[in-house]
Design a protein around this motif. Structure first.
Motif, short mmCIF file in Angstrom:
data_model
loop_
_atom_site.label_atom_id
_atom_site.label_comp_id
_atom_site.label_asym_id
_atom_site.label_seq_id
_atom_site.Cartn_x
_atom_site.Cartn_y
_atom_site.Cartn_z
N GLU A 245 -44.36 7.46 58.06
CA GLU A 245 -45.04 6.72 57.02
C GLU A 245 -44.26 6.70 55.71
O GLU A 245 -43.56 7.66 55.40
N HIS A 280 -52.27 4.51 62.47
CA HIS A 280 -52.02 5.85 61.94
C HIS A 280 -51.11 5.79 60.72
O HIS A 280 -51.44 6.30 59.65
N GLU A 281 -49.96 5.14 60.89
CA GLU A 281 -49.00 5.11 59.78
C GLU A 281 -49.55 4.33 58.60
O GLU A 281 -49.29 4.67 57.44
N HIS A 284 -51.84 6.37 56.51
CA HIS A 284 -51.06 7.28 55.67
C HIS A 284 -50.70 6.67 54.31
O HIS A 284 -50.39 7.40 53.38
N GLU A 314 -52.56 15.01 58.57
CA GLU A 314 -52.26 14.46 59.89
C GLU A 314 -53.51 14.37 60.77
O GLU A 314 -53.68 13.41 61.51
N TYR A 384 -52.27 18.09 64.45
CA TYR A 384 -52.64 16.69 64.69
C TYR A 384 -53.90 16.64 65.56
O TYR A 384 -54.92 16.09 65.17
ZN ZN Z 1 -48.95 11.07 60.71
#
Ligand code: ZN
Length: 605
Positions: A245, A280-281, A284, A314, A384
Motif C-alpha cells: 500500500e 485490502h490495499e 490501507h 493489518e 493478519y
Molecule cells: Zn496490508
C-alpha cells in the motif's frame, strides 16, 4: 524556502538491470553531507538493506571529485564542499516484487526506498525528480505511471515530477514501459489501472468492479477521498500474489488467472482473491497510510520501528477487504462466509496461536512473521489472520452489546476523524480506548483476551447472534482450505489417518512443517526430512495421502526417510485428524432479530 533536493533517475542499462541515479544538493551540510538508503520499506516490516544493491557511488562538486567515505551498511559521508554536491550511483534492479526495484528490456519499476538516497537534514525539503527512459529506439513507446505529482512531465510522460518531501517521494512507486492502461472515476477521483506483463484481462470489467470497491471505501470513511488521484500498479506473472500500500497508489503482483476474462460471469475464486487484495490495499489508503501507529510518524527507515498495533492496521484491513466485497454486492453472503471460514481455519490450524499473542506477533514482525522458518506454525500467530478475526469479534461484540447502535465501522470513522485526517500517529492502546469510547462499553476484558491472550475467540457465540452457524470438522485432504461443507460425512473424515505435517511443494514427500503434538513429531520426524516409503511402499508428495488412506488412526506404520543423506526409520502411530476446519453457514432457523442483525452487518449501508 529551501532549495529542493534534486534527483535524476535514468533507466540506464535495462539489459544489465541498472538504474543510474543522481542526487544533487545545492547547499550541502558544511560539515560534510551524509546520505542513506532506507533499510526497509513501509508496509513490509523486515530489514531488507536495499543499499546492498548500490553497485558504484561517487560524488562531485563543480566538476571535481568529492571524497566519499562509507560509514555503515547504508550511509555515506561526502567531504565538505561549497556545493552544489552531486552524488551519482548505479542501482542493480532485479527484484520482481512489490517491495523493491526491477528493470529489464520490457519495463522498469522502482520504489523510492530502493533508489533515492535520503540527504540527512534535508528530509523535509521538496524534491524534484527527473525520470528518463533508456536510450534507443526500442524504448520510444515507453510511458510512465505513478501517483507522483507532475512538474513539467506530460501525463504518463517522462520528465519532471515532484514531491513535498522525502517521505512523500518514497511513497509513490513508479512503473515505466508499454503497460496497458485503463481509467475510471470513483467519487470524482480519477483512478488508473496500469498492467504490466502479458495478460488477457477484461479491462472494462476490472474498471467497473474496482470502481465499486473504491466508492464503497471512500463512502465508508466519508467524502471527499483523501487523495487527488489513485493508481493501481499491477504486475502480472504466471503465478504470484502480493501487494503493497501507498498513500495514493498500490503495487500488486498477481497471477495471470487472477484477472477476469469475462464481462458478466460471476466472481470466481481467483478473481475474488484479486478483488480482496485490491480492496485490502485500497482500505490501507486510510488505515495505516493516514491512521497510523505513532511510531510511524515519521518513519525511521534506518531501523526496525516496533509497534504492538499491526493487528489493527493489518487485521482490521484484512477484515474490511472481503467485507467490502459482500457489502457492495460483488460477492454473495455465502461466498463471504466461505472466506471467513477459511481465515478461521488458517488460525485454528496454527498451534503457535496458543504461544504468541497478536500484540507480540506485531512487535516481533521483523524477526518472526516476516522471517518464518520451519517452526513458524508452532511458534507464531499471524497478526493478519488472527487480527481479522479480532476485528470480526470486536464488530459483532459492539453490535450485540449496543443493540446494533454502534459497530466497528463507527470506531474506524472516529479514528479517521481524530487521527487519520490530520495524520497524527495513534499511540499504543488508543484503538482500544477509542472502541470503548465510541460504544460506551468496558472492553478491557475483550482486549485483554484478544490482544494479550492466546485463548480462542468466542466466534461461535458471536456468529450465532447474527444467525450464522459455526462448525469445525476434520480436513478432507491436505488441500482442504476450509470454508466449505465437506463432500463426506464427518464420521468418515474422522477415520482419516494423518501424520501431522505439511509437505513442501515439489515431487518428493519433503516435510515443510512438523506440527507440535502430531504423529510425525512424536515419532521423531523433523522438518526437512524426505519420506521415501510408508510400510515399504514408495512415497512421493502425490502418493502420501493415498498410502495413508490404507490405514486408520491408531495404526503404526514404518516410515523410511532421509535426513540430510542418512536413511532413517521411524515407527509412526497415526492420529485422527484434528477438527480444525471451519465451515460457516446461514442458520435456516434464524429468528427475525438474528436476520435483521445479519442484514445490518452484511448488507449495503
Ligand atoms: Zn496490508
Amino acid at each position: 524556502m529551501h532549495t529542493p533536493v534534486h534527483y535524476r533517475i535514468v533507466a540506464h542499462n535495462p539489459s544489465a538491470h541498472l538504474f543510474e541515479v543522481t542526487c544533487t544538493i545545492a547547499d550541502p551540510d558544511p560539515q560534510g553531507q551524509r546520505f542513506s538508503l532506507p533499510a526497509w520499506i513501509p508496509g513490509s516490516y523486515m530489514i531488507r538493506e536495499f543499499a546492498k544493491h548500490i553497485v558504484t557511488l561517487a560524488a562531485e562538486c563543480g566538476g571535481r571529485a568529492v571524497p566519499v567515505e562509507k560509514l555503515d551498511k547504508d550511509t555515506w559521508h561526502c567531504a565538505p564542499c561549497a556545493g552544489p554536491l552531486a552524488v551519482r550511483y548505479l542501482v542493480y534492479a532485479w527484484d520482481l516484487s512489490v517491495r523493491a526495484a526491477h528493470l529489464d528490456v520490457t519495463h522498469g519499476f522502482f520504489n523510492g526506498t530502493s533508489v533515492f538516497l535520503r540527504a540527512h537534514g534535508r528530509e523535509r525539503r521538496p524534491c524534484l525528480v527527473d525520470i528518463a527512459p533508456p536510450s534507443g529506439d526500442a524504448y520510444r513507446n515507453w510511458r510512465v505511471a505513478s501517483a507522483l505529482a507532475r512538474e513539467d512531465a506530460a501525463p504518463y510522460g517522462f520528465g519532471r515530477y515532484r514531491a513535498a518531501d522525502y517521505d512523500e517521494l518514497v511513497d509513490h512507486p513508479v512503473e515505466m514501459g508499454t503497460f496497458a492502461l485503463a481509467t475510471f472515476e470513483a467519487c470524482g477521483v480519477p483512478h488508473d489501472i496500469v498492467i504490466t506483463g502479458r495478460h488477457d484481462g477484461n479491462l472494462p470489467r476490472l474498471c467497473r468492479d474496482l470502481q465499486t470497491i473504491c466508492e464503497h471505501h471512500i463512502r465508508f470513511f466519508g467524502e471527499p477521498a483523501p487523495m487527488e488521484r489513485y493508481v493501481f500498479l499491477i504486475t502480472v506473472v504466471g503465478e504470484g500474489y502480493g501487494g503493497l500500500e501507498h498513500r495514493a497508489s498500490t503495487s500488486l503482483l498477481i497471477g495471470r488467472d487472477h484477472l477476469p476474462r469475462d464481462d458478466e460471469a460471476p466472481v470466481d475464486e481467483t478473481y475474488r482473491t484479486f478483488l480482496g487484495l485490491a480492496s485490502h490495499e485500497y482500505f490501507h489508503t486510510w488505515n495505516v497510510k493516514r491512521i497510523k501507529p505513532a511510531v510511524f510518524v515519521p518513519y525511521d527507515l534506518s531501523r526496525e520501528a516496533y509497534t504492538r498495533q499491526l493487528w489493527a492496521f493489518e487485521g482490521i484491513t484484512s477484515y474490511y477487504d472481503d467485507l467490502a466485497l459482500v457489502r457492495s454486492g460483488l460477492i454473495t453472503i455465502e461466498s463471504y462466509l466461505e472466506l471467513v471460514g477459511q481465515t478461521i481455519t488458517r488460525v485454528w490450524r496454527t498451534p503457535g496461536r496458543m504461544r504468541q499473542t497478536v500484540a507480540e506477533s506485531s512487535f516481533d514482525a521483523w524477526t518472526k512473521f516476516y522471517r518464518q522458518d520451519e517452526n513458524a506454525p508452532n511458534a507464531i500467530v499471524s497478526y493478519y489472520a488472527k487480527g481479522a478475526l479480532i476485528a470480526l469479534a470486536l464488530d459483532l461484540t459492539l453490535r450485540r452489546e449496543t443493540n446494533g447502535e454502534k459497530s466497528l465501522d463507527d470506531v474506524m470513522r472516529a479514528l479517521w476523524q481524530r487521527y487519520g485526517r490530520h495524520v497524527l500517529g495513534v499511540p499504543e492502546g488508543d484503538i482500544e480506548r477509542m472502541a470503548a469510547e465510541v460504544a460506551n462499553l468496558d472492553l478491557a476484558p475483550f482486549f485483554a483476551q484478544a490482544l494479550h491472550g492466546t485463548a480462542d475467540l468466542p466466534l461461535a457465540d458471536l456468529l450465532a447472534a447474527v444467525g450464522i452457524q459455526f462448525q469445525l470438522r476434520p480436513a478432507e485432504s491436505d488441500s482442504d482450505k476450509g470454508g466449505k461443507a465437506a463432500g463426506k460425512p464427518v464420521e468418515t473424515l474422522a477415520r482419516r489417518a494423518v501424520l501431522g505435517v505439511r509437505l513442501a511443494e515439489g515431487v518428493e514427500a519433503k516435510l515443510a512443517h512438523v506440527f507440535d503434538g502430531g504423529a510425525a513429531q512424536a515419532a521423531g520426524l523433523s522438518a526437512g526430512d524426505v519420506i521415501v516409503s510408508l510400510n515399504g511402499l514408495r512415497a512421493t508428495r502425490a502418493s502420501v495421502d493415498k498410502l495413508l488412506a490404507r490405514h486408520r488412526p491408531g495404526d503404526r506404520v514404518h516410515v523410511h526417510a532421509f535426513r540430510r543423506d542418512e536413511l532413517m526409520e521411524f515407527e509412526v502411530a497415526l492420529q485422527p485428524p484434528p477438527a480444525d476446519t471451519c465451515v460457516l453457514s446461514l442458520d435456516a432457523a434464524a429468528n427475525p432479530g438474528q436476520q435483521a442483525r445479519r442484514a445490518a452487518w452484511l448488507q449495503r449501508p
